[in-house]
Design a protein around this motif. Structure first.
Motif, PDB file in Angstrom:
ATOM      1  N   GLU A  45      68.639  17.573 -25.058  1.00  0.00           N
ATOM      2  CA  GLU A  45      68.800  18.958 -24.627  1.00  0.00           C
ATOM      3  C   GLU A  45      67.486  19.556 -24.161  1.00  0.00           C
ATOM      4  OE1 GLU A  45      70.783  21.310 -27.457  1.00  0.00           O
ATOM      5  OE2 GLU A  45      70.838  23.107 -26.210  1.00  0.00           O
ATOM      6  N   ARG A  77      66.317  21.121 -20.331  1.00  0.00           N
ATOM      7  CA  ARG A  77      65.965  22.527 -20.164  1.00  0.00           C
ATOM      8  C   ARG A  77      64.477  22.759 -19.965  1.00  0.00           C
ATOM      9  NH1 ARG A  77      69.764  24.757 -25.132  1.00  0.00           N
ATOM     10  NH2 ARG A  77      71.760  24.564 -24.059  1.00  0.00           N
ATOM     11  N   LYS A 133      66.631  26.365 -33.359  1.00  0.00           N
ATOM     12  CA  LYS A 133      68.094  26.310 -33.286  1.00  0.00           C
ATOM     13  C   LYS A 133      68.581  25.447 -32.131  1.00  0.00           C
ATOM     14  CE  LYS A 133      68.918  30.821 -35.415  1.00  0.00           C
ATOM     15  NZ  LYS A 133      69.615  32.132 -35.294  1.00  0.00           N
ATOM     16  N   ASN A 134      67.613  24.952 -31.339  1.00  0.00           N
ATOM     17  CA  ASN A 134      67.956  24.101 -30.205  1.00  0.00           C
ATOM     18  C   ASN A 134      68.918  24.818 -29.257  1.00  0.00           C
ATOM     19  OD1 ASN A 134      67.368  21.779 -28.876  1.00  0.00           O
ATOM     20  ND2 ASN A 134      68.918  20.534 -29.885  1.00  0.00           N
ATOM     21  N   GLU A 135      68.581  26.071 -28.934  1.00  0.00           N
ATOM     22  CA  GLU A 135      69.449  26.870 -28.081  1.00  0.00           C
ATOM     23  C   GLU A 135      68.618  27.772 -27.180  1.00  0.00           C
ATOM     24  OE1 GLU A 135      71.777  29.199 -30.779  1.00  0.00           O
ATOM     25  OE2 GLU A 135      70.265  30.790 -30.927  1.00  0.00           O
TER      26      GLU A 135
END
Length: 420
Positions: free
Chosen positions: A64, A68, A310-312
């Motif tokens: 992820e 990004r 939070k890997n977001e």
């Protein structure tokens, strides 16, 4: 000064007590530099083991993150490798990155040209065959730029009227107020004056690249105030009122509250440099335009930011809540210095310089207040609540305080020598 809780019982101290100068271990400067630039904490760039406690490639480059923020993480990992790489085989004092940064620092202090730096690097490379440094300043700068401290060049009117910035002014060839040419050399298109602006958004985004740093950013919402005393801006009425007025902002603890400090700002280098007639003065607002634009965007629109804890991706917003400004005609700088020194010596209970001394305690007796703080017949008295003691019970807080003070990093000329 004596506003502490009168019910607190403290051990007595003698008026002859002196502050012990603790031996503090220095930090690795390159580790601190990379951590400050990239928002990573607690990782030694010279460690060969990049696992568990430190940042490792698997943690940085999960799928992820690659999708990004691949470019930022790739630059950081390369910088870690440069920081670990010794200057030459067997060298433990300098790494490739530390030498380049020190050379770049010398270049800035001595106002050396890029060509001069290239000549020096070429000489070092020729004289020491095994040294791991680039052969030109152009190559060296590519490594240094990975720190993310790049700036944007914005042309300015030499009379400080306008910046050639934004849709209205960017294409102008002369100042629309004083009609002075934009160019020092019209043929070569050399600008008469340049503002070097360090963008804010990218630096705020970097703070969220490490999960440990994100925890520190969210600390104000996670740790409750147990005794009601103000130790952090979050305990202030301004912070609480702002949260009530803007609940959508306060809901996400990752949103950033900022303070703008311009007190003591010298646009011409080190503090020892004399001020010139061309200094911006009251026109300083002209040079704040890029910052104001970013602040407006951060408040109204926010910026998409990766929260690595939070890997977001979330929309980070920021608000300017406080300003620290200079006041013309007052010697604010020296007043602040004296106040700061008095506060620190008082907190540390320095017998020679603390303002919470025998005389202050006698004044309390004469006024007939705060009996628990009066001297006894032997000249001893209880320490105040704000006194920083150095006991096992309180976690050796004086050591922690002094270590924090010692490790504060300031730009050259920004602050005087720190006290130890």
């Amino acid at each position: 000064m004596h506003g502490e809780d009168s019910n607190v019982t403290m051990p007595k101290i003698s008026k002859n007590t002196r502050v012990k100068k603790d031996t503090l271990q220095p930090q690795n400067l390159m580790e601190t530099m990379i951590n400050d630039a990239c928002g990573f904490t607690g990782n030694n760039v010279n460690d060969t083991d990049m696992s568990s406690e430190s940042i490792n490639r698997n943690e940085i480059f999960n799928e992820e993150h690659i999708e990004r923020h691949n470019e930022d993480y790739a630059k950081f990992y390369e910088m870690i490798e440069d920081g670990k790489q010794p200057l030459y085989e067997g060298c433990t004092k300098y790494s490739k990155l530390s030498v380049l940064i020190k050379l770049y620092h010398i270049k800035c202090l001595c106002r050396m040209t890029n060509k001069a730096m290239s000549v020096i690097l070429d000489l070092l490379k020729d004289a020491f065959e095994d040294v791991k440094i680039p052969v030109s300043f152009y190559e060296a700068k590519k490594t240094i730029n990975k720190l993310g401290l790049n700036y944007t060049k914005i042309h300015a009117c030499p009379n400080d009227c306008i910046l050639y910035f934004g849709e209205d002014n960017e294409g102008l060839q002369e100042c629309k107020k004083c009609k002075t040419s934009r160019w020092k050399d019209n043929k070569k298109k050399q600008p008469a004056k340049i503002l070097r602006y360090f963008p804010l958004k990218r630096r705020l985004q970097r703070l969220f690249m490490c999960s440990k740093t994100v925890e520190s950013i969210r600390w104000h919402s996670l740790e409750g105030n147990q005794d009601g005393l103000m130790r952090h801006p979050r305990d202030s009425q301004a912070w609480k009122t702002f949260g009530l007025l803007h609940p959508e902002f306060a809901t996400d603890p990752r949103n950033v509250r900022l303070v703008l400090a311009s007190d003591g700002f010298n646009p011409f280098g080190a503090m020892s440099t004399n001020y010139r007639k061309q200094m911006p003065g009251n026109d300083i607002d002209v040079y704040l335009q890029p910052l104001i634009q970013e602040l407006r965007e951060l408040w109204y629109d926010g910026v998409q930011t990766l929260d690595s804890s939070k890997n977001e991706i979330f929309k980070m917003r920021a608000a300017l809540m406080w300003t620290i400004s200079d006041f013309p005609g007052l010697d604010i700088m020296h007043i602040e210095k004296n106040v700061c020194e008095n506060v620190i010596y008082t907190l540390l209970n320095d017998s020679g310089k603390s303002k919470d001394n025998s005389k202050a305690r006698k004044d309390l007796r004469e006024m007939g207040i705060r009996k628990e703080l009066w001297e006894d017949e032997n000249g001893n008295y209880c320490p105040s609540l704000f006194t920083i003691l150095n006991t096992k019970k309180n976690g050796f807080m004086k050591n922690v305080f002094l270590r924090t003070l010692k490790n504060v990093k300031m730009p050259d000329g920004y602050a005087s020598n720190k006290m130890y």
